[in-house]
Structures are given as structure tokens and as C-alpha cells.
Design a protein around this motif. Structure first.
Motif, PDB file in Angstrom:
ATOM      1  N   ALA A 132     -13.151  -2.096  20.318  1.00  0.00           N
ATOM      2  CA  ALA A 132     -13.349  -1.897  19.041  1.00  0.00           C
ATOM      3  C   ALA A 132     -14.237  -3.727  18.611  1.00  0.00           C
ATOM      4  CB  ALA A 132     -11.686  -2.366  18.210  1.00  0.00           C
ATOM      5  N   LYS A 133     -14.332  -3.203  17.347  1.00  0.00           N
ATOM      6  CA  LYS A 133     -15.147  -4.083  16.499  1.00  0.00           C
ATOM      7  C   LYS A 133     -14.512  -5.352  15.942  1.00  0.00           C
ATOM      8  CE  LYS A 133     -15.211  -2.916  12.332  1.00  0.00           C
ATOM      9  NZ  LYS A 133     -15.654  -2.992  10.463  1.00  0.00           N
ATOM     10  N   ARG A 134     -15.284  -6.748  17.053  1.00  0.00           N
ATOM     11  CA  ARG A 134     -15.567  -8.014  17.035  1.00  0.00           C
ATOM     12  C   ARG A 134     -13.913  -8.243  16.019  1.00  0.00           C
ATOM     13  NH1 ARG A 134     -19.664 -11.706  15.355  1.00  0.00           N
ATOM     14  NH2 ARG A 134     -18.466 -11.300  13.555  1.00  0.00           N
ATOM     15  N   PRO A 135     -12.981  -9.064  16.514  1.00  0.00           N
ATOM     16  CA  PRO A 135     -12.017  -9.336  15.221  1.00  0.00           C
ATOM     17  C   PRO A 135     -12.883 -10.569  14.714  1.00  0.00           C
ATOM     18  CG  PRO A 135     -10.904  -9.425  17.207  1.00  0.00           C
ATOM     19  CD  PRO A 135     -12.311  -8.955  17.739  1.00  0.00           C
ATOM     20  N   GLU A 136     -12.218 -10.500  13.387  1.00  0.00           N
ATOM     21  CA  GLU A 136     -12.541 -11.691  12.402  1.00  0.00           C
ATOM     22  C   GLU A 136     -12.401 -13.253  12.716  1.00  0.00           C
ATOM     23  OE1 GLU A 136     -14.108 -11.261   9.438  1.00  0.00           O
ATOM     24  OE2 GLU A 136     -14.423 -13.082   9.489  1.00  0.00           O
ATOM     25  N   TRP A 137     -10.933 -13.081  13.902  1.00  0.00           N
ATOM     26  CA  TRP A 137     -10.676 -14.635  14.638  1.00  0.00           C
ATOM     27  C   TRP A 137     -11.866 -15.090  15.230  1.00  0.00           C
ATOM     28  CZ3 TRP A 137     -10.873 -14.876  19.378  1.00  0.00           C
ATOM     29  CH2 TRP A 137     -10.233 -13.439  20.200  1.00  0.00           C
ATOM     30  N   ALA A 138     -12.297 -14.136  15.930  1.00  0.00           N
ATOM     31  CA  ALA A 138     -13.952 -14.074  17.229  1.00  0.00           C
ATOM     32  C   ALA A 138     -15.057 -14.650  16.570  1.00  0.00           C
ATOM     33  CB  ALA A 138     -14.096 -13.051  17.930  1.00  0.00           C
ATOM     34  N   ARG A 139     -14.896 -14.308  15.175  1.00  0.00           N
ATOM     35  CA  ARG A 139     -16.470 -14.921  14.573  1.00  0.00           C
ATOM     36  C   ARG A 139     -17.106 -15.719  14.822  1.00  0.00           C
ATOM     37  NH1 ARG A 139     -19.565 -12.868   9.111  1.00  0.00           N
ATOM     38  NH2 ARG A 139     -18.032 -13.650   7.842  1.00  0.00           N
ATOM     39  N   GLN A 140     -16.233 -17.217  14.200  1.00  0.00           N
ATOM     40  CA  GLN A 140     -16.681 -18.547  14.943  1.00  0.00           C
ATOM     41  C   GLN A 140     -16.453 -19.755  15.829  1.00  0.00           C
ATOM     42  OE1 GLN A 140     -18.925 -19.077  12.952  1.00  0.00           O
ATOM     43  NE2 GLN A 140     -18.671 -18.057  10.576  1.00  0.00           N
ATOM     44  N   LYS A 141     -15.597 -18.829  16.440  1.00  0.00           N
ATOM     45  CA  LYS A 141     -14.471 -19.632  18.148  1.00  0.00           C
ATOM     46  C   LYS A 141     -15.761 -19.800  19.054  1.00  0.00           C
ATOM     47  CE  LYS A 141     -10.044 -18.672  20.237  1.00  0.00           C
ATOM     48  NZ  LYS A 141     -10.361 -19.190  22.177  1.00  0.00           N
ATOM     49  N   PRO A 142     -15.575 -20.375  19.045  1.00  0.00           N
ATOM     50  CA  PRO A 142     -15.713 -21.558  20.785  1.00  0.00           C
ATOM     51  C   PRO A 142     -15.940 -20.979  21.467  1.00  0.00           C
ATOM     52  CG  PRO A 142     -15.163 -23.609  19.438  1.00  0.00           C
ATOM     53  CD  PRO A 142     -14.322 -22.204  19.093  1.00  0.00           C
ATOM     54  N   GLY A 143     -17.095 -19.959  22.725  1.00  0.00           N
ATOM     55  CA  GLY A 143     -16.204 -19.757  23.768  1.00  0.00           C
ATOM     56  C   GLY A 143     -17.104 -17.842  23.077  1.00  0.00           C
ATOM     57  N   CYS A 144     -16.499 -18.154  22.443  1.00  0.00           N
ATOM     58  CA  CYS A 144     -16.926 -15.844  21.462  1.00  0.00           C
ATOM     59  C   CYS A 144     -17.804 -16.290  20.835  1.00  0.00           C
ATOM     60  CB  CYS A 144     -15.821 -16.244  20.646  1.00  0.00           C
ATOM     61  SG  CYS A 144     -13.897 -15.782  21.406  1.00  0.00           S
ATOM     62  N   ALA A 145     -18.243 -16.808  20.234  1.00  0.00           N
ATOM     63  CA  ALA A 145     -19.939 -16.742  18.963  1.00  0.00           C
ATOM     64  C   ALA A 145     -20.383 -17.809  19.560  1.00  0.00           C
ATOM     65  CB  ALA A 145     -18.903 -17.357  17.905  1.00  0.00           C
ATOM     66  N   THR A 146     -19.832 -19.012  19.749  1.00  0.00           N
ATOM     67  CA  THR A 146     -21.059 -20.202  20.321  1.00  0.00           C
ATOM     68  C   THR A 146     -21.146 -20.705  21.823  1.00  0.00           C
ATOM     69  OG1 THR A 146     -19.993 -21.956  19.120  1.00  0.00           O
ATOM     70  CG2 THR A 146     -21.340 -20.381  18.097  1.00  0.00           C
ATOM     71  N   LEU A 147     -21.400 -21.130  21.908  1.00  0.00           N
ATOM     72  CA  LEU A 147     -21.528 -21.773  23.872  1.00  0.00           C
ATOM     73  C   LEU A 147     -22.813 -22.246  24.230  1.00  0.00           C
ATOM     74  CD1 LEU A 147     -21.865 -17.781  24.708  1.00  0.00           C
ATOM     75  CD2 LEU A 147     -20.243 -19.305  26.032  1.00  0.00           C
ATOM     76  N   SER A 148     -22.958 -23.121  24.935  1.00  0.00           N
ATOM     77  CA  SER A 148     -24.049 -24.298  25.002  1.00  0.00           C
ATOM     78  C   SER A 148     -24.968 -23.937  27.015  1.00  0.00           C
ATOM     79  CB  SER A 148     -23.748 -25.066  24.884  1.00  0.00           C
ATOM     80  OG  SER A 148     -23.179 -26.022  26.170  1.00  0.00           O
ATOM     81  N   CYS A 149     -25.705 -24.588  27.269  1.00  0.00           N
ATOM     82  CA  CYS A 149     -25.507 -23.960  28.423  1.00  0.00           C
ATOM     83  C   CYS A 149     -24.753 -25.245  29.107  1.00  0.00           C
ATOM     84  CB  CYS A 149     -27.113 -25.538  28.940  1.00  0.00           C
ATOM     85  SG  CYS A 149     -28.406 -23.540  28.034  1.00  0.00           S
ATOM     86  N   SER A 150     -23.870 -26.126  28.755  1.00  0.00           N
ATOM     87  CA  SER A 150     -23.179 -26.785  29.836  1.00  0.00           C
ATOM     88  C   SER A 150     -22.126 -26.217  30.106  1.00  0.00           C
ATOM     89  CB  SER A 150     -21.959 -27.610  28.944  1.00  0.00           C
ATOM     90  OG  SER A 150     -20.919 -27.707  29.101  1.00  0.00           O
ATOM     91  N   SER A 151     -22.159 -26.265  31.572  1.00  0.00           N
ATOM     92  CA  SER A 151     -21.110 -25.052  32.684  1.00  0.00           C
ATOM     93  C   SER A 151     -20.578 -25.482  33.697  1.00  0.00           C
ATOM     94  CB  SER A 151     -22.547 -23.315  32.078  1.00  0.00           C
ATOM     95  OG  SER A 151     -23.512 -23.975  32.979  1.00  0.00           O
TER      96      SER A 151
END
Ligand code: AMP
Ligand code: MG
Length: 533
Positions: free
Chosen positions: A514-533
Motif C-alpha cells: 500500500a501507499k506509505r502511511p501518513e505517519w511514516a512521512r517524517q518518521k526517523p528511519g522511515c523518511a530519514t536516515l544517516s550514515c551512522s550505523s
């Protein structure tokens, strides 16, 4: 017949055929003059198996190990068997466009190669098994969230048909690792994990760049000859400028095919530094990658890239070319020092990319060929329409496949199916201006589709073979991580199974398509990640 990995025979061609250092000194340092350093993995406290790739295991002739025991010991770096000669490779690279000098396998180590039942050779590499001379200031470890993402996505990409390294296992270490997930002064303890990843070789553009940068021309040549002999045998015996030239051309061709796949499935690598570019044209080093949901050329999930968007979706084809130019510069001493000698191969990159991308897009649209300038124009107008209407790339093509027979039939059904498509795949508000652009494009497309010969159902079926229903949406990976961090592997296991058949309908798993749910739009890990791993 399968073998447990702790009983498998390892070969060590990299270590045996190339110059390396064997001091086993893990302290961070420069290692001039060598292509690798011998290393020992640092044991972890309580390794247990979280996931295993059954198909890859079978292909390699390896048995799925029990949750704990000697095989998991190997996969966690706690057990080094007699036939293994673990090493960390020395490489350099351009990071975000700047030459960074020596980088190297700072938290990856190769155990050696195993020979599959079909005779092919596969390097097995542990990611997160402790420090090496190339760890610089970091700890050589990896956290569960990034390891799970690498494990799942490598396999998902393989099943989609995208050239990629593979992942054999995901092991929890039982140890905690401290990470500042967004580099914003918020260090947290996170569970550690190790992925065993698999490829014919993990050699990168950067392995050659460091040799050229430090004028280690014997190493440069030895490494090139090793790669050509083992991985490009069809080019013949290395040594002549002509073989090196044709080799570079083939690297250009493979890289172009890989990036054309990325662009058509909507995969954003996130960190296309030259040390993250495989010499075999495989997708390598899954870090802050993401899947395009609303079509947006400027999108990247990688917060580390938010100042320049160098590695955004729409930049990937030209960044791959930039990286190939950096590789060409490194390989120039092999072709007689003429700085122009490798230039024509870069045109091969551009031509192959354009041809592959166009061919894949043509297929995705259910067209047998582009027959006219109008066809070409239709294809070229698609990205702008997708962007204007904020279409989910995956859903758009999948829904379009199902809609094809109705569009071919035309008439009263057409408007309703277009409404459905916009409703199911657009992130823009109902009635948004961009929808009109998409409607117009779809109208022209329907007209073109009607010119195709053959039954509409055959067009649809062919489209369903090339337009996946299931991709590893960013929020789905995050849900698997959230559950796994609570020791619930059910989300991961379900995703693994579904992503094995991305082109199959699997209606019981519709919720994963399904389409990405609205709550995932800005959620860290869902919308944004960094090189820190
Ligand atoms: P990446 O951004 O993952 O491609 O990594 C860039 C460089 O940093 C490579 O040389 C990695 O081996 C190294 N590196 C990244 N994370 C770690 C870590 N946790 N420990 C040691 N080295 C690391
Ligand atoms: Mg890397």
C-alpha cells in the motif's frame, strides 16, 4: 548435499595472490604498500542467529545453522576455522566528491571464498566483526537496525533482478553498541549485529584509487590482473593496454545496467562514494538507502547529504559517471598514461545507461518498442507527470499494469480506472493540480497502448512481470527493525518471504503493497536516515 559453514573449506585467493601485511595489528593506521591486512575478528558475547537466506545457502551448498553453535560462531566472528585467512582490504575513495585518502574495510572482514556446488566462487564477508587497521576512530561494529536493513535489502534487490551483493545471515551479537543515530548529540546504546554478506568479490573502485593515488603501480596492476583473471576471464590474459581498456569498458557497461535498474525500481543508494562502487557493477554497501515513494528526483533519505543532495535519486546516473571518471583516472597508468585513452568507454556508460533505462521503461509501460518521436516524447513526459501528481513509483506501474486492458478498451471504463489509479498511487490531495498533468499523460498513453498488437491481457501479463508489487518500503524495513529490537522476528520473516516474489500478487499481503502511511512521512528511519550505523 549441504555443509555446515564451520565444516566448509575456504579458499583464500585474495590473500594468496596479492601483497598484504600479516602483522595482525588492529590499531588504526596507514598501510602503504599493501592491498590488504590480515585480521582476526573480535569475538562477541552471545551470538545467535536472527535470519538466514535459505536460497542463497542452498546455492552455496551451506546448511541453515541452528540458532546457536559453531556455525553461528563462524557467522559472528567467534570461530575462525583452519582453512580461513580473514583479511580487511585496503581502499580509498572520494566521499561526497572529496578525496578522502585511505579508508579500507573498517568493519568488514572477508573470511575467504567458498566454492559452490556449481563450481562458482563466493567471498564471504562479515560486517561488524570488530576493528581493523582501517577502522580509524570507529569501533568496527554494526547495529541491528543497519544490519537488518542490509540483510533484507540485498536479498530484496536480488529477487527484483537488480545486480547486487547478497546476504547470507543476520546474527545478533548479544553486545550493545553506542551510536548517535543522527549525529545530533544523542548517543544511545543499541543492540549489535553482524551480517555475513556474499559476492564474487567485494573489490571497489576505491581499491584501485588508493594504489594510483600513492603511486603504488605494482599493486595497481596486481589488483587489476587479479580481478580480470578471476572475474572477467572472457577478456583474456591481462597485461596489454587493450585488455585493461576493454575491462574498463565492461565496468562502465555493468555500472550503467545497475544504475538503470535503480532508476526504474526507484532505489536510492544514498552514499555513492567511490568506495561504495563495486568493480563488478553490483549494488554494494547498503547504508542510508531508500525507496522512492512519491516520485521526486531531488529526494534522498540520507540526512548526511541534506546540504547538497549530491546522491539524490535524480543525480544517480550522473554520479555513477563521475565515479567512473575517478576510476578511469586511477586506471590510466595501466593504459600507457594517456589521459584520454579511457574516455570512449565513458560514452559506453552513457549509451548503455540510456538504452537500458529506455528499454526497461518501455517494457514497464507494456510497449513492444518505441516507434516514433511521439513515443519518445511520451516516455520523456512521464517523469514530470509522476512528479506533478506525486505518484508512488511502485504503485503507479503496478496499477497501470492492471489497468492496461481497460485503457486499451477505452470508452466509459477509462475515466474510472484513471480515478482509481490516482486514488491508489498519488500522495497529492484529491483534485490536486498535478492530477490533471497525469490524466493528460494517461490519455496519450492509452491512445498509444491501443496501437499495440496482441491481446490486452497479454500486455497486462507482461507488465506484471516487470512492475513489482512489493519493494522494501522504508517504513516496512523500520517496522521489521522495531519488532526485531523487541526480539520479535515475525515482521522480518514475513517481509523476507514476500520480497522473494516481488512480482507475484500474493493478495494475502496486500497491506505491504500500500501507499506509505501518513505517519511514516517524517518518521526517523522511515523518511530519514544517516550514515551512522
Ligand atoms: P561507509 O560510509 O559505510 O561506506 O564507510 C566509510 C568508511 O568508514 C569505510 O572505510 C568503513 O569501513 C568505515 N566505517 C564505517 N563505519 C565504521 C565502524 N563502525 N567502524 C569502523 N569503520 C567504519
Ligand atoms: Mg562503504
Amino acid at each position: 548435499m549441504t555443509t555446515s559453514i564451520d565444516q566448509a573449506t575456504f579458499h583464500n585467493s585474495f590473500v594468496e595472490e596479492l601483497p598484504g601485511e600479516a602483522s595482525f595489528d588492529n590499531r588504526p593506521r596507514q598501510v602503504p604498500g599493501y592491498t590488504y591486512s590480515r585480521v582476526r575478528p573480535t569475538p562477541v558475547s552471545a551470538p545467535h542467529l536472527l535470519a538466514w537466506s535459505d536460497d542463497l545457502g542452498r546455492q552455496l551448498g551451506l546448511a541453515r545453522p541452528p540458532e546457536r553453535g559453531p556455525a553461528v560462531g563462524v557467522l559472528a566472528g567467534n570461530l575462525v576455522t583452519d582453512s580461513m585467512k580473514p583479511f580487511a582490504a585496503r581502499y580509498g575513495g572520494h566521499q561526497f566528491g572529496n578525496w578522502a585518502g585511505q579508508l579500507g574495510d573498517g568493519r568488514a572482514m572477508s573470511l575467504g571464498e567458498i566454492t559452490a556446488p556449481d563450481g562458482s566462487s563466493w567471498e564471504i564477508q562479515l560486517k561488524g566483526a570488530g576493528p581493523t587497521p582501517y577502522s580509524r576512530r570507529a569501533d568496527g561494529r554494526a547495529v541491528l537496525r543497519s544490519s537488518l536493513r542490509e540483510f533484507l535489502c540485498s536479498e530484496a534487490m536480488h529477487y527484483l533482478g537488480v545486480p547486487t551483493t547478497r546476504a547470507l545471515s543476520l546474527v545478533a551479537t548479544g553486545d550493545l553498541v553506542v551510536r548517535d543515530m543522527f549525529y545530533n548529540g544523542n548517543p544511545q546504546q543499541e543492540p549489535g549485529a553482524i551480517v555475513a554478506r556474499v559476492a564474487p568479490t567485494f573489490i571497489r573502485f576505491g581499491n584501485f584509487q588508493i594504489m594510483a593515488a600513492l603511486n603504488e603501480l605494482d599493486n595497481l596492476r596486481a589488483l587489476a590482473d587479479y580481478v580480470i583473471r578471476r572475474h572477467y576471464p572472457e577478456l583474456g590474459e591481462p597485461g596489454s593496454a587493450e585488455v585493461y581498456r576493454r575491462w574498463f569498458e565492461e565496468i562502465c557497461r555493468r555500472t550503467a545496467v545497475m544504475v538503470a535498474h535503480w532508476q526504474t525500481v526507484g532505489f536510492v543508494h544514498g552514499v555513492m562514494n567511490t568506495d561504495n562502487m563495486s568493480i563488478l557493477g553490483l549494488t554494494i554497501d547498503y547504508g542510508p538507502y531508500g525507496w522512492l515513494e512519491p516520485y521526486e528526483p531531488g529526494w534522498t533519505p540520507n540526512t548526511t547529504d541534506f546540504s547538497s543532495y549530491r546522491y539524490a535519486y535524480g543525480q544517480q546516473p550522473r554520479i555513477a559517471l563521475w565515479n567512473l571518471m575517478a576510476l578511469a583516472q586511477a586506471l590510466t597508468p595501466l593504459v600507457g598514461d594517456d589521459p584520454q585513452a579511457l574516455r570512449p568507454s565513458l560514452d559506453v556508460y552513457a549509451d548503455t545507461f540510456n538504452a537500458t533505462y529506455t528499454q526497461r521503461l518501455t517494457q514497464k509501460l507494456g510497449l513492444t518498442a518505441l516507434r516514433s518521436e511521439a513515443d519518445q516524447a511520451l516516455l520523456e513526459a512521464l517523469p514530470a507527470a509522476l512528479e506533478a501528481a506525486e505518484m508512488d513509483l511502485t504503485l503507479f506501474f503496478r496499477r497501470l499494469s492492471h489497468a492496461a486492458p481497460v485503457l486499451v478498451a477505452g470508452g466509459s471504463g477509462e475515466e474510472a480506472i484513471v480515478d482509481d489509479l490516482l486514488e491508489a498511487a498519488s500522495y497529492a490531495a484529491p483534485g490536486a493540480e498535478g492530477h490533471e498533468t497525469m490524466r493528460q499523460w494517461l490519455g496519450q498513453y492509452a491512445g498509444r497502448l491501443r496501437q499495440e498488437a496482441g491481446p490486452a491481457s497479454a500486455i497486462r501479463d507482461a507488465m506484471l512481470q516487470v512492475n513489482p508489487k512489493y519493494v522494501l518500503r522504508n517504513y516496512l524495513a523500520q517496522q521489521a527493525i522495531d519488532a526485531a529490537e523487541q526480539e520479535d522476528l515475525s515482521v522480518l520473516n514475513r517481509l523476507m518471504e514476500v520480497l522473494k516474489k516481488p512480482y507475484a500478487e500474493q493478495p494475502e499481503h496486500d497491506d505491504l503493497a500500500a501507499k506509505r502511511p501518513e505517519w511514516a512521512r517524517q518518521k526517523p528511519g522511515c523518511a530519514t536516515l544517516s550514515c551512522s550505523s
